[in-house]
Scaffold this active site. Sequence first.
Site: not given
Ligand code: NAP
Length: 272
Positions: A67, A103
């Site tokens: 993305k 999103d």
């Molecule tokens: P990302 O850029 O990898 O960010 C993930 C975030 O989650 C980071 O800030 C990370 O914290 C935190 N995190 C990861 N593992 C963790 C843990 N074990 N404990 C606490 N915090 C944790 O991912 P993203 O692109 O934002 O996507 C995240 C989620 O959004 C996806 O898994 C998906 O389920 C959801 N999503 C849903 C939709 C939908 O249409 N429903 C659309 C987009 C995304 P740190 O900074 O500490 O590493």
Amino acid sequence: MKNNSRTFALFGNPVAQSLSPLMHSAAFREMKIDASYRALRVGDARDVPGEMEKLNISGASITIPHKTGIMQYLDTVSDSAARIGAVNTVTRADGRLKGDNTDWTGLISALSEALEIRGKRFAVLGAGGAARAAVYGILTEGGIPVVVNRTVQKGEQVAKEFGCDFCPLEDTGMIKGYCLINTTPVGMFPNMDASPVSAETLQHFEWVMDTIYNPLETRLLKDAGRAGCRTISGATMFVHQGAEQIRIWTGLQPPTELMKKVVLERLKDETN
Ligand code: NAP
């Protein structure tokens, strides 16, 4: 004879589990648009423009992990996608590629169906792309987001960039808010027993939304229900972000209710 059929695709890695082909194909069928939509696994974002050209793809959904990486290969990017720093939708017209982010609109549509955003305080768990989309959207709608993250430096940076407050994840219980939104992957299949916050923390909130949609009801949402909160599933956001992609690609109104139905049916099947 000219072939008027249009081709759409999802690019990401992995893509095998994605519900986008099911949802978009059902929508195009219902809209009587002659189109195909398929999932294509790409290891590197730089390969997306070439694949779109080669396969004559008019519109693409972009998912993890491309993305952000895709942005440098596009001709233009919408203001909202640039501010969020992520593109999940690419449109190809006259050989030029444009990036959008649906999103944030998907998340705001899911919230707006259920609750009031203006003037309300939202705890946004996470500091990645989904969190940035949530913070951007809440601010755009006049709400008050608080960034809550495990890694303090990253959370503080996002909060500073958007001009809002930051709270470390372990202090979530100190926030008195209206709605808590999880944008971390904690609780997603197959780690379905995990939750990003303790059940007691949720008593401070009226609403809890999870952006995760597999499982449909995460541990966080189960805990929230038991704590007396009202809940919003990530499936609603998923459907709305996909519906907005169809609006961008075709200029037509998508069958959102049908899209929701096929997604919920599939997710319920997977849970059973
Ligand atoms: P990302 O850029 O990898 O960010 C993930 C975030 O989650 C980071 O800030 C990370 O914290 C935190 N995190 C990861 N593992 C963790 C843990 N074990 N404990 C606490 N915090 C944790 O991912 P993203 O692109 O934002 O996507 C995240 C989620 O959004 C996806 O898994 C998906 O389920 C959801 N999503 C849903 C939709 C939908 O249409 N429903 C659309 C987009 C995304 P740190 O900074 O500490 O590493």
